[in-house]
Write an enzyme that holds these catalytic residues in place. Structure first.
Site, PDB file in Angstrom:
ATOM      1  N   CYS A  79       0.841  -1.198   0.000  1.00 25.49           N
ATOM      2  CA  CYS A  79       0.000   0.000   0.000  1.00 25.49           C
ATOM      3  C   CYS A  79       0.875   1.247   0.000  1.00 25.49           C
ATOM      4  O   CYS A  79       2.097   1.163   0.042  1.00 25.49           O
ATOM      5  CB  CYS A  79      -0.948   0.017   1.197  1.00 25.49           C
ATOM      6  N   ASP A 107      14.200  24.849 -29.940  1.00 28.03           N
ATOM      7  CA  ASP A 107      14.777  23.676 -30.593  1.00 28.03           C
ATOM      8  C   ASP A 107      15.752  22.926 -29.691  1.00 28.03           C
ATOM      9  O   ASP A 107      16.321  21.922 -30.091  1.00 28.03           O
ATOM     10  CB  ASP A 107      15.448  24.056 -31.918  1.00 28.03           C
ATOM     11  N   ASP A 117      18.443  27.541 -27.303  1.00 33.82           N
ATOM     12  CA  ASP A 117      17.389  27.927 -26.361  1.00 33.82           C
ATOM     13  C   ASP A 117      17.515  27.202 -25.016  1.00 33.82           C
ATOM     14  O   ASP A 117      16.681  27.390 -24.134  1.00 33.82           O
ATOM     15  CB  ASP A 117      16.011  27.615 -26.951  1.00 33.82           C
ATOM     16  N   ASP A 136      10.382  30.306 -29.495  1.00 36.57           N
ATOM     17  CA  ASP A 136      11.523  30.730 -30.295  1.00 36.57           C
ATOM     18  C   ASP A 136      11.037  30.813 -31.745  1.00 36.57           C
ATOM     19  O   ASP A 136      10.123  30.085 -32.133  1.00 36.57           O
ATOM     20  CB  ASP A 136      12.649  29.700 -30.168  1.00 36.57           C
ATOM     21  N   CYS A 157       3.645   1.797   2.565  1.00 35.03           N
ATOM     22  CA  CYS A 157       4.903   1.076   2.335  1.00 35.03           C
ATOM     23  C   CYS A 157       5.896   1.987   1.608  1.00 35.03           C
ATOM     24  O   CYS A 157       7.091   2.008   1.931  1.00 35.03           O
ATOM     25  CB  CYS A 157       4.679  -0.175   1.487  1.00 35.03           C
TER      26      CYS A 157
END
Length: 724
Positions: A13, A612, A616, A414, A16
């Protein structure tokens, strides 16, 4: 710092995962540890000088769980199928004992040795089938905590041992409840089985990607074509691919051309034309034509392998909202046990109810309160969401990105290669001095054939397309930031911008209005001149992608403001922005300055940067959501939170929509999981009994508990049917 992924065994569960997270975080050298209950994996970042994988595995084992270094999804898938088979058999065996016990307790009141038969039927279920619950309880106790196993073990043991006490000591007026413990364990196991089966469907995206991988390759060695297993292909091998075959690994075409179905990577249904020098992606399908290519990436370095790894990592990461569920689960179980004890004493000691009545109410509280549904609420939705994105060419690198994307206020695009196609093309040739268009292009293209500038490539490509007569060029010289000069025969030509013409005292007054008109349209104007006169104008433009205006319009509908950022001058930037439907832009921005503009907008809300992934990168890294364009490029894979494999801007609003849909599912799941427990516990405790006579049977509570977990997983799976 090093990262590793551990496969965890024995988690039952959400609490845990909390125990193991804390255990791993205590290991010296560990920076971060994230244990995901749904995927049964732990992602750990640690200092390799202070810790190693063996130490981390031992830390997990010290808490009573199993662990090993995760390496292969294929093997994990096989192991999960095996575990599912075992669980199915446990359900069947348990039902073979529990169903007769239930029938006897309900319909065969006068059966000889009835109580003893029920004892015999329930005992194997309680101690053989139910042994893992006792084991889990012991593990939790050693860690000074409680978990789902504790609730099941306490509830069923109370029913079993009370019943045993009744028949061994022949308690007058006492009733046995052996069938409750047997049916309850069967219900819990059935719920676990259905939950595991549903959870396995949340990883279908990875399974499908693994299935499509090529198994063999035709490699050319010593002039002969031989078929070998894909594992034996090495970088540098020359391979042949025939029509209809899968491309074995990533590479570059050295001979031939074809159309290739790359839908498994990009989600794009139309085949892509490929020629010599073009990159091909492993496991994509060659539709037409045969070609040979050089293998560049094999094994775990291929695009497919890296996509699989990226999706796995994304599904193992936790969204911030998951922390809330983990914290609730950690405290929930002890609180529930406390409520069950209070329920028993209130009914038995304060209200004078019979022992059996008080016991049944306490057991029902324990059983109905299991927080499994809460633990599954977030990770199952994240798994389905990231999988759905992958099938549409949108790779999301984690739950945190999926959670944040729907909160965006700004998206910065961009220009080059993002809004535009990234490949300038000649749009106009305007001859002067009585020359023809062909003559102007002939001179300019012959000169620019020697240049590496992107604008030069566009002009040379136009010359090749128009099949001009190439002239011999001598004395070529690049004039940085201005253009070029060169000789054809004995004549010296200049080809460049207005600055170059001004330096050479070449008059442009007659042509200024034409140049300005072209620039207002977002085009770059190059001037061809000889001695003191201009011979012609060539306009070059990087055209916007067809889908850019649609993507911006969709974002606008979502209430997200779009910006464009570029190094171009104000006039060109304005023209491109208008074509794309963008009202606001930043012009004349150097690559290193882009991050500053991201910071500026972040003061007012969450910002996504779309680029790209190369120049950037700083801005993408700084943004709240970094979105990298690029069909499988190395940089695109490494940069940003989201990778758009199709290079389509339409996938930006689609990613935002996917985020909204996923978060909606998470909220629905958490709401129902919490409401279920908040309403279920008081009813199980008998709060309505004085007015309605309702007292929840532990059997019904067990069934409802199992149903809640299954319903949460099923609700997450409904996300698959949503349209992006």
């Amino acid at each position: 710092m090093t990262k590793t992924t551990l496969q965890i065994k024995g988690m039952h569960c959400a609490s845990c995962s909390t125990i193991l997270t804390r255990a791993l975080e205590k290991v010296e050298g560990v920076k971060t540890a994230v244990v995901n209950y749904s995927t049964e994996k732990a992602q750990v970042e640690f200092d390799e000088k202070k810790a190693n994988e063996t130490i981390l595995i031992n830390a997990v084992k010290s808490k009573g769980y199993g662990a090993e270094v995760y390496r292969d999804f294929g093997k994990e898938g096989a192991a999960k199928k095996r575990d599912l088979r075992i669980l199915r058999w446990q359900v069947i065996i348990s039902a073979l004992f529990a169903v007769p016990a239930l029938m006897i307790s309900m319909f065969f009141m006068e059966l000889p040795f009835r109580d003893q038969i029920l004892w015999a039927l329930s005992t194997p279920v309680q101690f053989y089938i139910g042994w893992p619950f006792y084991k889990g309880t012991w593990t939790a106790l050693k860690n000074r905590s409680a978990n789902m196993d504790s609730l099941i073990a306490i509830g069923t043991s109370a029913a079993y041992f009370y019943s045993l006490y009744v028949i061994l000591f022949a308690v007058e007026g006492g009733h046995q409840y052996f069938e409750i413990s047997a049916v309850l364990i069967t219900f819990v196991l059935l719920g676990k089985y259905l939950e595991s089966r549903a959870k396995s469907r949340t990883s279908e995206a990875i399974a499908k990607l693994l299935k499509i991988g090529a198994k063999t390759a035709i490699v050319i060695r010593q002039g002969k074509e031989i078929s070998i297993p894909i594992e034996q292909v090495v970088a540098g091998d020359i391979l042949r691919v025939k029509p209809g075959e899968k491309i074995p690994v990533d590479g570059v075409i050295v001979e031939g051309n074809s159309a290739i179905d790359e839908s498994m990577v990009t989600g794009e249904s139309m085949p892509v034309e490929k020629k010599k020098g073009d990159a091909v992606i492993g496991s994509t399908i060659n539709k037409q034509g045969a070609f040979t290519f050089k293998a560049t990436k094999v094994g775990g370095e291929t695009v497919l392998a890296r996509i699989v790894k990226l999706i796995e990592d994304a599904q193992a990461k936790k969204a911030p909202i998951q922390r809330f569920a983990d914290e609730v689960s950690a405290y929930f179980v002890p609180i529930v046990i406390g409520i069950a004890v209070i329920t028993f004493f209130v009914w038995y000691l304060m209200l004078g109810a019979e022992l059996e009545f008080a016991l049944i109410a306490a057991v029902a509280v324990v059983v109905i309160a299991c927080p499994c549904a809460l633990g599954l609420a977030t990770p199952t939705a994240i798994m389905v969401g990231t999988g759905k994105g992958a099938m549409h060419g949108i790779l999301i690198k984690g739950g945190d990105a999926l959670e944040s994307a729907h909160k965006l206020k700004y998206v910065i695009f961009d220009k080059t290669g993002t809004i535009t196609k990234g490949k300038p093309a000649v749009t106009e040739i305007i001859p002067l001095q009585g020359l023809s268009e062909e003559k102007v292009l002939e001179i300019a293209a012959s000169i620019e054939k020697n240049s590496e500038h992107s604008l030069a490539e566009a002009i040379a490509a136009e010359g090749k397309t128009k099949k001009i007569a190439w002239k011999k060029v001598t004395g070529f010289q690049a004039l940085v930031g201005r253009g070029v000069k060169a000789k054809i025969a004995s004549k010296e030509y200049y080809f460049g911008n207005q600055r170059l013409m001004k330096e050479r005292s070449i008059p442009l007054a007659k042509h200024t209005s034409t140049i300005e008109k072209l620039e207002q349209e977002g085009k770059t104007v190059m001037i061809l001149a000889e001695k003191k006169k201009a011979l012609g104008l060539i306009a070059v433009a990087d055209e916007i992608k067809e889908d850019s205006p649609h993507a911006v319009a969709m974002l606008k509908k979502m209430g997200i403001i779009s910006y464009m950022i570029t190094g171009d001058n104000e006039r060109t930037a304005k023209a491109i922005a208008q074509k794309a439907g963008i009202d606001k832009f930043f012009a004349e921005v150097l690559p290193e300055q882009k991050a500053e503009y991201v910071k500026k907008l972040q003061r007012n809300g969450k910002v996504a940067m779309v680029g790209d992934g190369i120049n950037d990168a700083p801005a993408i890294a700084l943004a709240d959501i970094g979105i990298a364009m690029g069909s499988g490029t190395d940089v695109a894979m490494e940069t940003g939170n989201i990778v758009l494999m199709r290079n389509s801007l339409m996938d930006v609003p689609r990613a935002v929509r996917l985020s909204k849909l996923t978060m909606s599912k998470i909220r629905q799941n958490m709401f129902w999981a919490l409401v279920y427990n908040i309403l279920g516990i008081p009813i199980a405790a008998g709060i309505l009994y004085p007015w309605t006579g309702w007292l929840l049977s532990p059997i019904i509570a067990g069934g409802a508990m199992a149903l809640s977990s299954v319903s949460v997983v099923t609700n997450s799976l409904l996300l698959k049917g949503k349209k992006l």
